[in-house]
Scaffold this motif. Structure first.
Motif, PDB file in Angstrom:
ATOM      1  N   CYS A  71      45.302-103.556  61.526  1.00  0.00           N
ATOM      2  CA  CYS A  71      44.084-103.486  60.717  1.00  0.00           C
ATOM      3  C   CYS A  71      44.513-103.752  59.282  1.00  0.00           C
ATOM      4  O   CYS A  71      45.252-102.964  58.692  1.00  0.00           O
ATOM      5  CB  CYS A  71      43.426-102.116  60.841  1.00  0.00           C
ATOM      6  SG  CYS A  71      41.928-101.944  59.837  1.00  0.00           S
ATOM      7  N   PHE A  72      44.087-104.880  58.736  1.00  0.00           N
ATOM      8  CA  PHE A  72      44.514-105.302  57.408  1.00  0.00           C
ATOM      9  C   PHE A  72      43.501-104.862  56.354  1.00  0.00           C
ATOM     10  O   PHE A  72      42.299-105.091  56.499  1.00  0.00           O
ATOM     11  CB  PHE A  72      44.676-106.816  57.350  1.00  0.00           C
ATOM     12  CG  PHE A  72      45.759-107.348  58.240  1.00  0.00           C
ATOM     13  CD1 PHE A  72      47.086-107.312  57.838  1.00  0.00           C
ATOM     14  CD2 PHE A  72      45.458-107.880  59.481  1.00  0.00           C
ATOM     15  CE1 PHE A  72      48.092-107.798  58.664  1.00  0.00           C
ATOM     16  CE2 PHE A  72      46.451-108.370  60.323  1.00  0.00           C
ATOM     17  CZ  PHE A  72      47.773-108.328  59.906  1.00  0.00           C
ATOM     18  N   LEU A  73      43.998-104.227  55.313  1.00  0.00           N
ATOM     19  CA  LEU A  73      43.188-103.897  54.140  1.00  0.00           C
ATOM     20  C   LEU A  73      43.717-104.742  52.989  1.00  0.00           C
ATOM     21  O   LEU A  73      44.860-104.582  52.557  1.00  0.00           O
ATOM     22  CB  LEU A  73      43.300-102.407  53.804  1.00  0.00           C
ATOM     23  CG  LEU A  73      42.573-101.947  52.532  1.00  0.00           C
ATOM     24  CD1 LEU A  73      41.066-102.190  52.652  1.00  0.00           C
ATOM     25  CD2 LEU A  73      42.862-100.476  52.246  1.00  0.00           C
ATOM     26  N   ILE A  74      42.895-105.670  52.491  1.00  0.00           N
ATOM     27  CA  ILE A  74      43.328-106.646  51.501  1.00  0.00           C
ATOM     28  C   ILE A  74      42.625-106.372  50.171  1.00  0.00           C
ATOM     29  O   ILE A  74      41.386-106.374  50.101  1.00  0.00           O
ATOM     30  CB  ILE A  74      43.019-108.078  51.983  1.00  0.00           C
ATOM     31  CG1 ILE A  74      43.675-108.316  53.358  1.00  0.00           C
ATOM     32  CG2 ILE A  74      43.498-109.106  50.969  1.00  0.00           C
ATOM     33  CD1 ILE A  74      43.291-109.637  53.995  1.00  0.00           C
ATOM     34  N   LEU A  75      43.401-106.140  49.130  1.00  0.00           N
ATOM     35  CA  LEU A  75      42.837-105.874  47.812  1.00  0.00           C
ATOM     36  C   LEU A  75      42.542-107.171  47.068  1.00  0.00           C
ATOM     37  O   LEU A  75      43.033-108.243  47.436  1.00  0.00           O
ATOM     38  CB  LEU A  75      43.791-104.999  47.003  1.00  0.00           C
ATOM     39  CG  LEU A  75      44.153-103.651  47.631  1.00  0.00           C
ATOM     40  CD1 LEU A  75      44.914-102.785  46.635  1.00  0.00           C
ATOM     41  CD2 LEU A  75      42.929-102.913  48.155  1.00  0.00           C
ATOM     42  N   GLU A  76      41.765-107.048  46.000  1.00  0.00           N
ATOM     43  CA  GLU A  76      41.182-108.238  45.370  1.00  0.00           C
ATOM     44  C   GLU A  76      42.198-109.155  44.707  1.00  0.00           C
ATOM     45  O   GLU A  76      41.925-110.338  44.513  1.00  0.00           O
ATOM     46  CB  GLU A  76      40.106-107.841  44.346  1.00  0.00           C
ATOM     47  CG  GLU A  76      40.595-107.287  43.033  1.00  0.00           C
ATOM     48  CD  GLU A  76      40.959-105.824  43.088  1.00  0.00           C
ATOM     49  OE1 GLU A  76      41.489-105.314  42.100  1.00  0.00           O
ATOM     50  OE2 GLU A  76      40.710-105.174  44.126  1.00  0.00           O
ATOM     51  N   ASN A  77      43.378-108.648  44.344  1.00  0.00           N
ATOM     52  CA  ASN A  77      44.343-109.537  43.692  1.00  0.00           C
ATOM     53  C   ASN A  77      44.823-110.645  44.632  1.00  0.00           C
ATOM     54  O   ASN A  77      45.172-111.740  44.193  1.00  0.00           O
ATOM     55  CB  ASN A  77      45.540-108.741  43.161  1.00  0.00           C
ATOM     56  CG  ASN A  77      46.212-107.899  44.224  1.00  0.00           C
ATOM     57  OD1 ASN A  77      45.556-107.089  44.850  1.00  0.00           O
ATOM     58  ND2 ASN A  77      47.504-108.086  44.424  1.00  0.00           N
ATOM     59  N   TRP A  78      44.805-110.380  45.942  1.00  0.00           N
ATOM     60  CA  TRP A  78      45.149-111.430  46.912  1.00  0.00           C
ATOM     61  C   TRP A  78      44.048-112.487  46.970  1.00  0.00           C
ATOM     62  O   TRP A  78      44.316-113.664  47.211  1.00  0.00           O
ATOM     63  CB  TRP A  78      45.373-110.817  48.292  1.00  0.00           C
ATOM     64  CG  TRP A  78      46.594-109.957  48.370  1.00  0.00           C
ATOM     65  CD1 TRP A  78      46.747-108.681  47.885  1.00  0.00           C
ATOM     66  CD2 TRP A  78      47.860-110.298  48.958  1.00  0.00           C
ATOM     67  NE1 TRP A  78      48.013-108.224  48.131  1.00  0.00           N
ATOM     68  CE2 TRP A  78      48.714-109.193  48.792  1.00  0.00           C
ATOM     69  CE3 TRP A  78      48.338-111.432  49.618  1.00  0.00           C
ATOM     70  CZ2 TRP A  78      50.029-109.187  49.257  1.00  0.00           C
ATOM     71  CZ3 TRP A  78      49.646-111.432  50.079  1.00  0.00           C
ATOM     72  CH2 TRP A  78      50.479-110.318  49.898  1.00  0.00           C
ATOM     73  N   LEU A  79      42.802-112.066  46.743  1.00  0.00           N
ATOM     74  CA  LEU A  79      41.688-113.018  46.761  1.00  0.00           C
ATOM     75  C   LEU A  79      41.784-113.983  45.578  1.00  0.00           C
ATOM     76  O   LEU A  79      41.302-115.114  45.665  1.00  0.00           O
ATOM     77  CB  LEU A  79      40.351-112.278  46.734  1.00  0.00           C
ATOM     78  CG  LEU A  79      40.075-111.333  47.910  1.00  0.00           C
ATOM     79  CD1 LEU A  79      38.709-110.680  47.760  1.00  0.00           C
ATOM     80  CD2 LEU A  79      40.183-112.059  49.240  1.00  0.00           C
ATOM     81  N   ARG A  80      42.402-113.556  44.498  1.00  0.00           N
ATOM     82  CA  ARG A  80      42.573-114.426  43.335  1.00  0.00           C
ATOM     83  C   ARG A  80      43.542-115.575  43.637  1.00  0.00           C
ATOM     84  O   ARG A  80      43.574-116.564  42.916  1.00  0.00           O
ATOM     85  CB  ARG A  80      43.072-113.619  42.137  1.00  0.00           C
ATOM     86  CG  ARG A  80      42.048-112.635  41.580  1.00  0.00           C
ATOM     87  CD  ARG A  80      42.549-111.976  40.296  1.00  0.00           C
ATOM     88  NE  ARG A  80      41.481-111.227  39.642  1.00  0.00           N
ATOM     89  CZ  ARG A  80      41.329-109.911  39.728  1.00  0.00           C
ATOM     90  NH1 ARG A  80      42.179-109.194  40.436  1.00  0.00           N
ATOM     91  NH2 ARG A  80      40.332-109.314  39.108  1.00  0.00           N
TER      92      ARG A  80
END
Length: 318
Positions: free
Chosen positions: A91-100
């Protein structure tokens, strides 16, 4: 015979920014959670990646195959999973800095391809309009993110309504190495970038100075201008403030001042700092009154320096 319940393994694609290191410390310390603070490898490989992924360079000349670094991260996850001989579903929790970095790394489709049965959750702890792709300079494409993730969460209630996202407040782990009961030096403390908030901070500081109250308003600037207004209690700095130093200032103050960004509608880390260190909170976040954390003995809301509850101010040291 009943089927054995399928277990999930939480893998957090987090950040190495010290604010998030403090906020997610409970996750980092949990041996059952795999916390990945950065997509950047160490050593010479990291040097090569810095050049390959350099946003300024890529905006001039688009260097191909940048997504190999997203594949590299996923490969490291696969290898760790194999070493642990784990059959748990990630289950991956991805924070917004990766979206950048998504237009370069393509981490979302790669995770979905390599882990088709996994759960993918993206968590934006900044406004959508502030999550800009480092290569296209555009706001994060929420529909693109939704295409690959099972759940897209935002900390902001306005963004939740605007982009049809799920709301969840920012997370915070109680600091273990900051003494809460330090000697009080300031009545009011603020830390943040200008972002159009300086006039209100000036007015607040002036009003508090007139009442012989001591302010420590730290304004982060990219450059210090010669014509910046000088006022007792207003301090400009071009240096990033370590979050540990920020917490020490919180501990040495009676009341934290929270000013939301324009168009924001939900609590920031200032609320959790106030609760953790047993401080008062003065905020322009009117929606906090609907929060289960709201207590008028500890939290007061305002719109400008003209509608401050001075009865609350008089008791901030209690």
């Amino acid at each position: 015979m009943k089927n054995k319940k399928q277990m999930h393994k939480l893998i957090v694609l987090g950040a190495d920014w010290d604010v998030y290191t403090y906020a997610f410390q409970d996750f980092i310390d949990n041996k059952h959670i795999h916390y990945i603070p950065t997509f950047r490898p160490s050593g010479i490989l990291g040097v090569i990646q810095r050049i390959h992924l350099n946003p300024s360079l890529n905006r001039k000349v688009a260097i191909p195959r940048k997504k190999i670094w997203g594949e590299y991260v996923v490969h490291q996850i696969i290898r760790k999973k194999q070493n642990l001989h784990s059959d748990a579903i990630p289950c991956f929790l991805i924070l917004e800095n990766w979206l950048r970095m998504e237009s370069a790394l393509c981490i979302l489709p790669t995770l979905r391809r390599c882990f088709p049965n996994s759960k993918i959750v993206c968590f934006a702890q900044d406004l959508v309009t502030q999550i800009n792709d480092m290569y296209t300079m555009k706001d994060v494409d929420t529909e693109y993110v939704k295409k690959y993730c099972d759940l897209f969460i935002t900390f902001d209630t306005n963004d939740a309504k605007k982009y049809n996202l799920k709301y969840f407040p920012t997370v915070f782990s109680a600091p273990k190495n900051i003494v809460a009961s330090q000697h009080i030096e300031y009545d009011f403390y603020f830390l943040g970038r200008n972002k159009g908030r300086l006039p209100l901070l000036m007015n607040l500081c002036k009003a508090f100075n007139e009442q012989k109250l001591k302010c420590n308003f730290q304004i982060l600037e990219n450059t210090i201008q010669n014509n910046q207004t000088v006022m007792n209690g207003i301090n400009y700095t071009v240096c990033l403030v370590d979050y540990a130093d920020n917490l020490k200032c919180v501990a040495r103050s009676n009341c934290i001042v929270e000013l939301l960004q324009e168009n924001a509608s939900s609590a920031t880390f200032r609320l959790w700092e106030a609760i953790t260190f047993n401080k008062k909170l003065l905020t322009n976040n009117k929606s906090i009154k609907d929060s289960p954390f709201y207590d008028p003995r500890y939290i007061s809301t305002f719109s400008s320096e003209t509608d401050i509850d001075w009865n609350f101010i008089q008791h901030i040291a209690e």
